[in-house]
Design a protein around this motif. Structure first.
Motif, PDB file in Angstrom:
ATOM      1  N   ALA A  67      70.104  18.073  -3.318  1.00 62.37           N
ATOM      2  CA  ALA A  67      70.762  16.955  -3.991  1.00 62.37           C
ATOM      3  C   ALA A  67      71.893  16.396  -3.145  1.00 62.37           C
ATOM      4  CB  ALA A  67      71.281  17.393  -5.363  1.00 62.37           C
ATOM      5  N   PHE A  68      72.681  17.295  -2.528  1.00 57.32           N
ATOM      6  CA  PHE A  68      73.827  16.858  -1.749  1.00 57.32           C
ATOM      7  C   PHE A  68      73.392  16.170  -0.463  1.00 57.32           C
ATOM      8  CE2 PHE A  68      77.371  17.222   1.174  1.00 57.32           C
ATOM      9  CZ  PHE A  68      78.477  16.983   0.378  1.00 57.32           C
ATOM     10  N   VAL A  69      72.545  16.816   0.307  1.00 55.84           N
ATOM     11  CA  VAL A  69      72.170  16.287   1.628  1.00 55.84           C
ATOM     12  C   VAL A  69      71.101  15.215   1.526  1.00 55.84           C
ATOM     13  CG1 VAL A  69      71.251  16.864   3.902  1.00 55.84           C
ATOM     14  CG2 VAL A  69      72.840  18.428   2.768  1.00 55.84           C
ATOM     15  N   VAL A  70      69.956  15.567   0.939  1.00 55.10           N
ATOM     16  CA  VAL A  70      68.848  14.599   0.861  1.00 55.10           C
ATOM     17  C   VAL A  70      69.219  13.446  -0.062  1.00 55.10           C
ATOM     18  CG1 VAL A  70      66.433  14.272   0.233  1.00 55.10           C
ATOM     19  CG2 VAL A  70      67.155  16.397   1.345  1.00 55.10           C
ATOM     20  N   GLY A  71      69.739  13.771  -1.251  1.00 55.50           N
ATOM     21  CA  GLY A  71      70.132  12.713  -2.179  1.00 55.50           C
ATOM     22  C   GLY A  71      71.227  11.840  -1.611  1.00 55.50           C
ATOM     23  N   GLY A  72      72.237  12.470  -0.980  1.00 58.12           N
ATOM     24  CA  GLY A  72      73.335  11.697  -0.403  1.00 58.12           C
ATOM     25  C   GLY A  72      72.883  10.786   0.717  1.00 58.12           C
ATOM     26  N   VAL A  73      72.055  11.317   1.628  1.00 58.03           N
ATOM     27  CA  VAL A  73      71.584  10.504   2.760  1.00 58.03           C
ATOM     28  C   VAL A  73      70.667   9.385   2.284  1.00 58.03           C
ATOM     29  CG1 VAL A  73      70.190  10.520   4.862  1.00 58.03           C
ATOM     30  CG2 VAL A  73      71.853  12.330   4.466  1.00 58.03           C
ATOM     31  N   LEU A  74      69.744   9.704   1.372  1.00 58.52           N
ATOM     32  CA  LEU A  74      68.854   8.658   0.852  1.00 58.52           C
ATOM     33  C   LEU A  74      69.658   7.567   0.151  1.00 58.52           C
ATOM     34  CD1 LEU A  74      65.831  10.694  -0.591  1.00 58.52           C
ATOM     35  CD2 LEU A  74      65.888   9.293   1.482  1.00 58.52           C
ATOM     36  N   GLY A  75      70.683   7.968  -0.575  1.00 57.86           N
ATOM     37  CA  GLY A  75      71.515   6.986  -1.255  1.00 57.86           C
ATOM     38  C   GLY A  75      72.228   6.077  -0.276  1.00 57.86           C
ATOM     39  N   VAL A  76      72.818   6.652   0.774  1.00 57.84           N
ATOM     40  CA  VAL A  76      73.539   5.852   1.765  1.00 57.84           C
ATOM     41  C   VAL A  76      72.579   4.917   2.502  1.00 57.84           C
ATOM     42  CG1 VAL A  76      74.795   5.981   3.945  1.00 57.84           C
ATOM     43  CG2 VAL A  76      75.411   7.503   2.077  1.00 57.84           C
ATOM     44  N   LEU A  77      71.407   5.442   2.886  1.00 62.19           N
ATOM     45  CA  LEU A  77      70.439   4.604   3.601  1.00 62.19           C
ATOM     46  C   LEU A  77      69.926   3.471   2.713  1.00 62.19           C
ATOM     47  CD1 LEU A  77      68.334   7.305   5.506  1.00 62.19           C
ATOM     48  CD2 LEU A  77      70.138   5.846   6.414  1.00 62.19           C
ATOM     49  N   GLY A  78      69.593   3.810   1.466  1.00 65.39           N
ATOM     50  CA  GLY A  78      69.095   2.785   0.553  1.00 65.39           C
ATOM     51  C   GLY A  78      70.137   1.718   0.275  1.00 65.39           C
ATOM     52  N   ALA A  79      71.384   2.137   0.058  1.00 68.10           N
ATOM     53  CA  ALA A  79      72.450   1.170  -0.201  1.00 68.10           C
ATOM     54  C   ALA A  79      72.678   0.282   1.016  1.00 68.10           C
ATOM     55  CB  ALA A  79      73.733   1.907  -0.562  1.00 68.10           C
ATOM     56  N   SER A  80      72.654   0.871   2.216  1.00 65.29           N
ATOM     57  CA  SER A  80      72.878   0.082   3.431  1.00 65.29           C
ATOM     58  C   SER A  80      71.810  -0.986   3.609  1.00 65.29           C
ATOM     59  CB  SER A  80      72.902   1.012   4.646  1.00 65.29           C
ATOM     60  OG  SER A  80      73.112   0.282   5.836  1.00 65.29           O
ATOM     61  N   LEU A  81      70.559  -0.610   3.392  1.00 64.69           N
ATOM     62  CA  LEU A  81      69.469  -1.573   3.546  1.00 64.69           C
ATOM     63  C   LEU A  81      69.556  -2.691   2.516  1.00 64.69           C
ATOM     64  CD1 LEU A  81      66.432   0.804   4.251  1.00 64.69           C
ATOM     65  CD2 LEU A  81      67.438  -0.848   5.848  1.00 64.69           C
ATOM     66  N   LEU A  82      69.706  -2.312   1.251  1.00 65.74           N
ATOM     67  CA  LEU A  82      69.726  -3.322   0.192  1.00 65.74           C
ATOM     68  C   LEU A  82      70.940  -4.240   0.302  1.00 65.74           C
ATOM     69  CD1 LEU A  82      68.539  -1.168  -2.851  1.00 65.74           C
ATOM     70  CD2 LEU A  82      67.247  -2.947  -1.652  1.00 65.74           C
ATOM     71  N   GLU A  83      72.099  -3.673   0.651  1.00 66.13           N
ATOM     72  CA  GLU A  83      73.299  -4.503   0.761  1.00 66.13           C
ATOM     73  C   GLU A  83      73.209  -5.457   1.939  1.00 66.13           C
ATOM     74  OE1 GLU A  83      76.310  -1.244  -1.337  1.00 66.13           O
ATOM     75  OE2 GLU A  83      76.555  -1.749   0.791  1.00 66.13           O
ATOM     76  N   SER A  84      72.570  -5.012   3.032  1.00 62.89           N
ATOM     77  CA  SER A  84      72.417  -5.921   4.178  1.00 62.89           C
ATOM     78  C   SER A  84      71.464  -7.065   3.851  1.00 62.89           C
ATOM     79  CB  SER A  84      71.906  -5.145   5.394  1.00 62.89           C
ATOM     80  OG  SER A  84      70.585  -4.665   5.179  1.00 62.89           O
ATOM     81  N   TRP A  85      70.501  -6.820   2.975  1.00 66.25           N
ATOM     82  CA  TRP A  85      69.537  -7.862   2.611  1.00 66.25           C
ATOM     83  C   TRP A  85      70.052  -8.784   1.509  1.00 66.25           C
ATOM     84  CZ3 TRP A  85      65.088  -3.751   2.061  1.00 66.25           C
ATOM     85  CH2 TRP A  85      64.646  -3.396   3.336  1.00 66.25           C
ATOM     86  N   LEU A  86      70.798  -8.221   0.556  1.00 65.09           N
ATOM     87  CA  LEU A  86      71.109  -8.958  -0.671  1.00 65.09           C
ATOM     88  C   LEU A  86      72.551  -9.430  -0.803  1.00 65.09           C
ATOM     89  CD1 LEU A  86      69.181  -6.664  -3.204  1.00 65.09           C
ATOM     90  CD2 LEU A  86      68.371  -8.778  -2.130  1.00 65.09           C
ATOM     91  N   ILE A  87      73.499  -8.759  -0.142  1.00 63.79           N
ATOM     92  CA  ILE A  87      74.911  -9.053  -0.369  1.00 63.79           C
ATOM     93  C   ILE A  87      75.393 -10.146   0.569  1.00 63.79           C
ATOM     94  CG2 ILE A  87      77.250  -8.144  -0.418  1.00 63.79           C
ATOM     95  CD1 ILE A  87      75.470  -7.057  -2.599  1.00 63.79           C
ATOM     96  N   ARG A  88      75.968 -11.172  -0.028  1.00 68.89           N
ATOM     97  CA  ARG A  88      76.651 -12.233   0.715  1.00 68.89           C
ATOM     98  C   ARG A  88      77.999 -12.460   0.040  1.00 68.89           C
ATOM     99  NH1 ARG A  88      73.029 -10.923   3.196  1.00 68.89           N
ATOM    100  NH2 ARG A  88      71.376 -12.102   4.258  1.00 68.89           N
ATOM    101  N   PRO A  89      79.018 -12.869   0.782  1.00 68.60           N
ATOM    102  CA  PRO A  89      80.323 -13.100   0.151  1.00 68.60           C
ATOM    103  C   PRO A  89      80.216 -14.068  -1.025  1.00 68.60           C
ATOM    104  CG  PRO A  89      80.512 -13.176   2.546  1.00 68.60           C
ATOM    105  CD  PRO A  89      79.039 -13.120   2.239  1.00 68.60           C
ATOM    106  N   SER A  90      80.615 -13.602  -2.188  1.00 67.52           N
ATOM    107  CA  SER A  90      80.536 -14.429  -3.402  1.00 67.52           C
ATOM    108  C   SER A  90      81.362 -13.775  -4.490  1.00 67.52           C
ATOM    109  CB  SER A  90      79.081 -14.578  -3.867  1.00 67.52           C
ATOM    110  OG  SER A  90      78.567 -13.330  -4.294  1.00 67.52           O
TER     111      SER A  90
END
Length: 285
Positions: A67-90
């Motif tokens: 949970a700590f390692v796999v869950g933490g890394v998957l969470g960080v990777l998923g957030a990084s990808l989605l935020e780079s695709w979807l987040i724009r200053p607004s």
């Protein structure tokens, strides 16, 4: 001495020693050790504390590690990808960040616990907190690494300040929010039912308010203490200077907001844990 306290004290001594030796010798090779110790010490300590308070035969050390390692890394990777695709200053940027990060952590929790046959609310709180603290540890290491680099070169002081601040705030951040979501998810049998959806939206809102507290505090400070000449500069796109009094008001509002958000989240977690005590005995053993 309890295991979590022993881990924290030993880790703190080693981190301080590493910072002192790095500053004394100027050995840049020690910087990764400073980053890792400073970023992981508090999250690991709270995972051990949570495990000790909510011990269950279904929450094994192996599952905690996953949970700590796999869950933490998957969470960080998923957030990084989605935020780079979807987040724009607004205006809604912080809301989107909250939805994305709480969503990927919840998905990571579901992934690492997919083989669990029985689930209790307490199990979900502990494992959810573990995923959240893993996310926080890896995210903090990135922030600390970025803080090292300044216009004047490498800054160990800025790195240490970043780790101290994030370490103090870690217990009432990612781990707390995902603990709430995990408890409600497991109470629903691991299925994405309406209580889980509402909880996900609620913790995402807390996350968004937390991230946007600086902007909210600035806005409230200007409304309460703004001068006509400051608003005039803002209207033409210039950033006005602030008075010493305004700086104090901003700081007080910012910390007050973070404290209120934390108290709401802690009260919510307490309610979730109270419901765990009313579960059938077979789930709580």
């Amino acid at each position: 001495m309890r295991p979590w306290a022993r881990i924290f004290l030993i880790g703190l001594v080693l981190w301080v020693a590493t910072v002192v030796v790095t500053a004394w010798t100027g050995n840049a090779s020690l910087v990764p050790t400073v980053v890792l110790f400073g970023s992981f010490l508090v999250p690991v300590t709270f995972v051990v504390w949570a495990y000790g308070r909510g011990r269950s035969p279904r929450v094994t050390v192996e599952r905690l590690f996953m949970a700590f390692v796999v869950g933490g890394v998957l969470g960080v990777l998923g957030a990084s990808l989605l935020e780079s695709w979807l987040i724009r200053p607004s205006i809604i940027m912080y809301v989107l960040v909250g939805l994305i990060e709480e969503g990927v952590k919840l998905a990571a929790l579901m992934f690492v616990t997919r083989h669990m046959d029985r689930r209790g609310t307490r199990d979900g709180v502990v494992l959810g907190a573990t995923v959240g603290f893993g996310f926080a540890a890896f995210e903090s290491s990135g922030y600390a690494f970025n803080a090292l680099f300044t216009a004047d070169g490498l800054s160990l002081a800025q790195l240490v300040e970043t780790e101290l601040l994030r370490g103090v705030l870690t217990p009432v951040g990612h781990g707390l929010w995902t603990a709430i979501a995990g408890g409600v998810l497991f109470a629903a049998g691991g299925r994405f039912r309406m209580p889980v959806v509402l909880t996900y939206l609620g913790v995402s809102l807390l996350h968004a308010l937390w991230d946007s507290m600086t902007a909210i505090a600035i806005a409230i400070t200007l409304v309460l203490t703004g001068r006509p000449w400051q608003f005039a500069l803002l209207r033409v796109g210039r950033v006005p200077d602030v008075t010493a009094w305004q700086a104090h008001v901003y700081t007080a509002l910012n910390w007050a907001g973070l404290i209120v958000i934390s108290l709401v989240a802690l009260a919510w977690l307490r309610a979730v844990m109270s419901s765990a005590r009313r579960e059938p005995k077979i789930l709580s053993q």
